[in-house]
Design a protein around this motif. Structure first.
Motif, short mmCIF file in Angstrom:
data_model
loop_
_atom_site.label_atom_id
_atom_site.label_comp_id
_atom_site.label_asym_id
_atom_site.label_seq_id
_atom_site.Cartn_x
_atom_site.Cartn_y
_atom_site.Cartn_z
N TYR A 1 0.84 -1.20 0.00
CA TYR A 1 0.00 0.00 0.00
C TYR A 1 0.87 1.25 0.00
N HIS A 2 0.43 2.27 -0.71
CA HIS A 2 1.11 3.56 -0.71
C HIS A 2 0.30 4.52 0.17
N LEU B 1 0.27 -4.58 4.63
CA LEU B 1 -0.91 -4.84 5.47
C LEU B 1 -1.34 -6.29 5.32
N SER B 2 -1.93 -6.80 6.40
CA SER B 2 -2.45 -8.16 6.34
C SER B 2 -3.43 -8.38 7.48
N PRO C 1 -0.26 7.51 -4.47
CA PRO C 1 -0.72 7.61 -3.08
C PRO C 1 -2.18 7.15 -2.94
N GLY C 2 -2.42 6.33 -1.93
CA GLY C 2 -3.77 5.80 -1.70
C GLY C 2 -4.05 4.49 -2.43
N GLU C 3 -3.16 4.10 -3.34
CA GLU C 3 -3.39 2.86 -4.09
C GLU C 3 -2.76 1.66 -3.38
N TRP C 4 -3.26 0.49 -3.67
CA TRP C 4 -2.73 -0.74 -3.08
C TRP C 4 -2.87 -1.86 -4.10
N ARG C 5 -2.14 -2.96 -3.81
CA ARG C 5 -2.29 -4.16 -4.63
C ARG C 5 -2.10 -5.39 -3.75
N TYR C 6 -2.66 -6.51 -4.23
CA TYR C 6 -2.41 -7.78 -3.53
C TYR C 6 -0.97 -8.20 -3.79
#
Ligand code: URA
Length: 235
Positions: free
Chosen positions: A68-69, A115-116, A220-225
């Protein structure tokens, strides 16, 4: 291949879609479809991969592992109007176990967080024993003093209010007021306090790497698996 079957009501409530009592309502409204079941019921044993809500497949039923950013101004707490958890689907707030970050970044710091909802995995990526390198870009209010590199590398820096000296850190000066800094520990506001101990003040702080992870092109605000091989690598 063996499939893990789970009661439909348990599954939807632990993934945060709806309360167990709402499952009956959603079934009546025909919002829930299960492949291979003409009339799924409240307590039907289902394979999560066969369940669709309003035509959409479910979120992963197994633990989540995310890169995550974090944007500036957001905080790593769940119960704050500027919570980072607002960047994820709203229903994840009701998911059990809860989603958490491996360590934290302060409000005025942007950058990479893992994160998890897998507590053991988070522990592995945040435990001091693993001394995971954290890579920061730092912008300072004043020119960085000439001997900063030596002081940081020496492991003698003492932060205000602490008894234990900082672990050696490495740095590269990128301009008079900027540096790239790598720490192998994560104390409260550590970079800001290290720079204060060097008589300076941090104007901007960004974490660009954590162990083997980098932000790549996440805004910023983006995430990926995370991919399978990323999840199972050693810290
Ligand atoms: N050091 C800080 O001062 N803040 C952070 O968020 C991380 C490291």
């Amino acid at each position: 291949m063996t499939q893990t079957l789970e009661r439909l009501d348990h599954l939807l409530s632990r993934l945060g879609y709806c309360s167990r009592s709402e499952v009956r309502k959603w079934l009546r409204e025909d919002r829930i479809r299960v492949t291979g079941m003409a009339t799924p019921r409240f307590g039907s044993k289902v394979n999560p991969g066969d369940v669709y809500i309003d035509g959409e497949a479910l979120d992963p039923a197994e633990p989540l592992y995310l890169l995550y950013h974090k944007d500036l101004g957001n905080v790593c707490a769940h119960d704050d109007p500027r919570s980072i958890y607002d960047d994820f689907p709203m229903r994840w707030r009701y998911r059990r176990p809860v989603l958490s970050s491996a360590g934290r970044l302060d409000r005025d710091t942007s950058g990479l967080l893992l994160l998890s909802d897998d507590g053991q995995w988070l522990h592995r990526w945040s435990h001091a024993r693993n001394a995971i390198p954290r890579h920061y870009r730092v912008l300072l209010a004043e020119p960085l003093r000439a001997d900063a590199e030596q002081i940081l590398a020496s492991g003698t820096l003492l932060l205000d209010g602490e008894q234990e000296r900082c672990q050696p850190a490495s740095m590269v000066r990128t301009s008079t007021h900027e540096l790239r800094l790598t720490l192998r520990e994560g104390r409260y506001h550590e970079v800001r306090r290290m720079m204060a101990a060097l008589g300076n003040h941090v104007l901007a702080l960004h974490r660009e790497g954590f162990g083997p992870f980098v932000l790549e092109n996440l805004a910023p605000g983006e995430w990926r698996y995370l991919h399978r091989e990323e999840i199972y690598q050693e810290p």
